[in-house]
Scaffold this motif. Structure first.
Motif, short mmCIF file in Angstrom:
data_model
loop_
_atom_site.label_atom_id
_atom_site.label_comp_id
_atom_site.label_asym_id
_atom_site.label_seq_id
_atom_site.Cartn_x
_atom_site.Cartn_y
_atom_site.Cartn_z
N LEU A 93 -3.06 3.92 -5.34
CA LEU A 93 -2.66 2.70 -4.64
C LEU A 93 -3.03 2.87 -3.18
O LEU A 93 -2.61 3.83 -2.52
CB LEU A 93 -1.15 2.46 -4.77
CG LEU A 93 -0.66 1.88 -6.10
CD1 LEU A 93 0.87 1.89 -6.15
CD2 LEU A 93 -1.19 0.47 -6.29
N LYS A 94 -3.83 1.95 -2.69
CA LYS A 94 -4.27 2.00 -1.30
C LYS A 94 -3.79 0.77 -0.55
O LYS A 94 -3.64 -0.30 -1.12
CB LYS A 94 -5.80 2.07 -1.23
CG LYS A 94 -6.41 3.31 -1.85
CD LYS A 94 -7.92 3.28 -1.75
CE LYS A 94 -8.55 4.51 -2.38
NZ LYS A 94 -10.03 4.46 -2.31
N ILE A 95 -3.58 0.95 0.74
CA ILE A 95 -3.22 -0.16 1.62
C ILE A 95 -4.50 -0.74 2.18
O ILE A 95 -5.33 -0.02 2.75
CB ILE A 95 -2.29 0.30 2.75
CG1 ILE A 95 -0.94 0.76 2.19
CG2 ILE A 95 -2.11 -0.80 3.78
CD1 ILE A 95 -0.02 1.33 3.23
N CYS A 96 -4.66 -2.04 2.01
CA CYS A 96 -5.84 -2.73 2.54
C CYS A 96 -5.53 -3.20 3.95
O CYS A 96 -4.65 -4.04 4.14
CB CYS A 96 -6.21 -3.91 1.65
SG CYS A 96 -7.63 -4.85 2.24
N GLY A 116 -11.54 -2.15 8.27
CA GLY A 116 -11.43 -0.70 8.26
C GLY A 116 -11.27 -0.16 6.85
O GLY A 116 -11.24 -0.91 5.87
N GLU A 117 -11.15 1.14 6.75
CA GLU A 117 -11.11 1.80 5.45
C GLU A 117 -9.69 1.81 4.90
O GLU A 117 -8.73 2.08 5.62
CB GLU A 117 -11.62 3.23 5.58
CG GLU A 117 -11.77 3.95 4.25
CD GLU A 117 -12.39 5.33 4.43
OE1 GLU A 117 -12.43 6.09 3.44
OE2 GLU A 117 -12.83 5.63 5.55
N ALA A 118 -9.57 1.47 3.61
CA ALA A 118 -8.26 1.49 2.96
C ALA A 118 -7.77 2.93 2.82
O ALA A 118 -8.56 3.86 2.62
CB ALA A 118 -8.35 0.83 1.59
N PRO A 120 -2.06 -4.43 -1.58
CA PRO A 120 -2.48 -3.21 -2.26
C PRO A 120 -3.85 -3.33 -2.92
O PRO A 120 -4.23 -4.38 -3.44
CB PRO A 120 -1.40 -3.04 -3.34
CG PRO A 120 -0.98 -4.44 -3.65
CD PRO A 120 -1.10 -5.22 -2.37
N ILE A 121 -4.57 -2.24 -2.86
CA ILE A 121 -5.75 -2.06 -3.72
C ILE A 121 -5.34 -1.07 -4.79
O ILE A 121 -5.07 0.10 -4.51
CB ILE A 121 -6.96 -1.53 -2.94
CG1 ILE A 121 -7.38 -2.53 -1.86
CG2 ILE A 121 -8.13 -1.26 -3.87
CD1 ILE A 121 -8.51 -2.04 -0.98
#
Length: 326
Positions: free
Chosen positions: A119-122, A127-129, A65-66
């Motif tokens: 919350l972003k998926i890395c 590529g882009e989160a 996670p980011i």
């Protein structure tokens, strides 16, 4: 232990600590936010150090996670004080990836709040989160997709269809409201006391049944790319006839994309016929600026025999512009 439990609601997590001494370490129970389980831990060594990290798992390994978040620490006494962190955004894998030192003498009971702003998926392969939570854009996309599915069913299954379209090769069913919203010409047919309003029937016999099906698919927002490319010229004619501006512009852009020596004269004729300035300029540039006129020498004589006089004058003026001495 009771004071290891973290309460969560929505994107907030709260850890109430009942007893914490001057030289202690404590770790929370796991709590779930998003697709990950998380931990908070605290330790004191001059400062109060707060760690936030995901639980080691397959999810955190394959989709680290980011997190974008804010922390808040407060005591529970009568003179309540708050320490609020800046907004942090970190890629979190282990307990060492984030620590917030708080210069406080809090002991005993106090509260730690975490608010996850995003919350972003890395992606592991670059590529882009991407955020796990829908944004306004994603919500609009989901809503649009749902609407298109409904329109597709209305067209394919003839749900409450109130209009018959006669073509030279067969009939189709459609909805007056959809066609009226797409074209002022159709709207006028059904608004005024014309025969189309009375009979609930219109005749589109200058294009094939297949092309008319493609036209309806466009108006209902369900047309496939291959069908659009196959029927571009027929769709262009229908767009011009029924004043469907968006479709005409789309056809013009598309016809300009795959311009070549084999189709440039046909495209130039269409551009002149339907008054498409970008396509006409593109064809003339292709022929004269890029010298492709020499590739169509055998076809040009037949083209001139059928071309409009004003178009021939424009072509001649284009030649003069190219050959104008510097």
């Amino acid at each position: 232990m009771a004071d290891s439990r973290v309460e969560t609601i929505s994107r907030l997590a709260q850890w109430k600590i009942d007893n914490f001494g001057p030289c202690s370490y404590k770790k929370s129970d796991p709590f779930k936010v998003g697709i990950w389980n998380w931990y908070l831990s605290i330790e004191r060594n001059r400062y109060l150090y707060i760690h936030l990290f995901p639980e080691p798992s397959r999810a955190s390994k394959e989709h680290p996670p980011i997190a974008r978040f804010i922390l808040r620490v407060s005591n529970t006494g009568s003179s309540r004080r708050f320490y609020i962190s800046p907004v942090h955004e970190r890629l979190l894998r282990t307990c060492d990836d984030f620590v917030w030192p708080v210069d406080t003498t809090f002991v005993g009971r106090f509260i730690i709040d975490v608010e996850f702003l995003d919350l972003k998926i890395c992606p592991l392969n670059g590529g882009e989160a991407s955020s796990i939570w829908p944004s306004d854009g994603k919500l609009q996309s989901v809503a649009a997709q749902s609407a298109l599915q409904c329109l597709s069913r209305m067209l394919d299954e003839g749900i409450h269809a109130d209009l018959t379209i006669n073509t030279a090769e067969g009939t189709l069913r459609a909805h007056k409201a959809i066609l009226s919203a797409s074209s002022p010409v159709f709207q006028s047919m059904f608004h005024h006391n014309l025969k189309e309003k009375e009979s609930s029937t219109i005749h589109i016999e200058d294009i094939s049944l297949e092309s008319c099906t493609a036209l309806l698919s466009y108006l209902y927002g369900t047309i496939k790319q291959e069908d659009f490319w196959k029927h571009r010229l027929a769709l262009l004619g229908a767009a011009n006839k029924y004043d469907i501006t968006g479709l005409q512009d789309t056809c013009e852009e598309s016809l300009l994309e795959d311009l070549n020596s084999g189709n440039v004269l046909e495209r130039l004729h269409e551009a002149w016929l339907y008054q498409l300035p970008k396509l006409k300029k593109g064809c003339l540039t292709f022929l004269f600026d890029f010298g492709k006129i020499y590739d169509v020498r055998e076809e040009i004589n037949n083209f001139f025999r059928h071309a409009d006089r004003e178009l021939m004058i424009e072509m001649f003026q284009e030649v003069l512009t190219i050959w104008k001495p510097v």
